[in-house]
Design an enzyme around this catalytic site. Structure first.
Site, short mmCIF file in Angstrom:
data_model
loop_
_atom_site.label_atom_id
_atom_site.label_comp_id
_atom_site.label_asym_id
_atom_site.label_seq_id
_atom_site.Cartn_x
_atom_site.Cartn_y
_atom_site.Cartn_z
N LYS A 104 -5.57 -40.35 111.95
CA LYS A 104 -5.59 -38.99 111.38
C LYS A 104 -4.61 -38.38 110.54
O LYS A 104 -3.40 -38.45 111.17
CB LYS A 104 -6.12 -38.02 112.58
CG LYS A 104 -6.45 -36.63 112.06
CD LYS A 104 -6.29 -35.63 113.16
CE LYS A 104 -6.27 -34.23 112.56
NZ LYS A 104 -6.12 -33.15 113.58
N GLY A 165 -4.83 -24.05 116.72
CA GLY A 165 -4.30 -23.37 118.12
C GLY A 165 -4.76 -21.95 118.11
O GLY A 165 -4.56 -21.33 119.06
N ALA A 191 -9.36 -27.87 114.06
CA ALA A 191 -8.62 -26.62 114.15
C ALA A 191 -9.12 -25.49 114.19
O ALA A 191 -9.79 -25.12 113.17
CB ALA A 191 -7.31 -26.56 113.17
#
Length: 262
Positions: A104, A165, A191
């Protein structure tokens, strides 16, 4: 009859779970193991620059609780801010994992937002693909950029829902839909997911899967949240396959009155 879904296919391998999870931010390795199992994940990302997978012989090894014969370990380049660092990290991962070539790629633009540096991402992707890596790439939700990465040969494109986050959920579902319209490789939201409803929305849009870490690891009960996310992914996928009813401005009775007797 319930629609029989096709498996998720990434780089020629079939997966039945569409929930990919991270391995960071947990209290300890045991919590990592329990949350991963509760999520039903088959692909687990590992930040090579932050996680021991054998490079430090005297430290706990993540692979002891997430063995590669049970999970697809997905090395990621988290924490890399240049194309050169990202490429170097992928090469290290291939060495540590005995030739493993599925990675990734993420190249970050700055410490505050952790948005991707799209120019550096394109550069790193080009190098890695030339070196026969199978690249799953973290990117912005720009449909043109997603198309370019797909055309270059990335095996999956992973647009952000919101900053890493942040837990804000999908901020721009319209761009995600545009990316999906031109997709010939899996599109996985990466995300920004905060809770189960965010994951369900991603799947209802038609995404092939969702990758998350903080949404699970930062929950008050990570193992329970992992279980919730698993159900949300499954429910969202089924809703997408079922095809939702059209939106209407006015009411429509559940029981039509035409032809009834009074």
């Amino acid at each position: 009859m319930i629609n029989q879904d096709k498996p998720l296919v990434i780089a020629g391998k079939e997966y039945h779970s569409r929930l990919l999870t991270g391995s960071g931010k947990y209290r300890d390795l045991e919590e990592t193991r329990l949350a991963t199992e509760a999520a039903g994940a088959e692909i687990v990302t590992v930040a090579i620059r932050r996680t021991n997978i054998g490079q430090n012989a005297d430290e706990p090894n993540l692979l002891d609780v997430l063995p590669p014969d049970r999970y697809t370990i997905l090395p990621n380049t988290a924490g890399c801010f240049t194309a050169e660092d990202a490429v170097r990290t992928c090469r290290l991962a291939r060495e540590l994992l005995n030739g493993h070539d599925l990675v990734k790629l993420e190249v970050l633009g700055d410490q505050k937002t952790l948005f991707p540096d799209v120019t550096a991402t394109l550069k790193a992707a080009e190098i890695l693909i030339a070196e026969d890596f199978k690249v799953m790439v973290y990117t912005s939700d720009d449909p043109i950029l997603a198309l370019r990465l797909q055309e270059m040969g990335c095996v999956a494109v992973m647009p952000l829902a919101a900053p890493i986050g942040s837990g804000l959920g999908i901020r721009n579902p319209y761009n995600i839909r545009l990316i999906l319209e031109n997709a010939t490789v899996p599109i996985l939201v990466d995300a920004g997911v905060g809770t189960a409803s965010d994951a369900a929305i991603a799947m209802e849009l038609g995404c092939d899967g969702v990758l998350m870490n903080t949404a699970i690891a930062a929950a008050k009960n990570p193992v329970l949240m992992a279980s919730a996310m698993r159900k949300a992914i499954e429910a969202g996928r089924e809703a997408y396959l079922a095809g939702r009813m059209p939106r209407k401005l006015y009411a429509s009775a559940s029981s039509p009155i035409d032809g009834t007797f009074f």
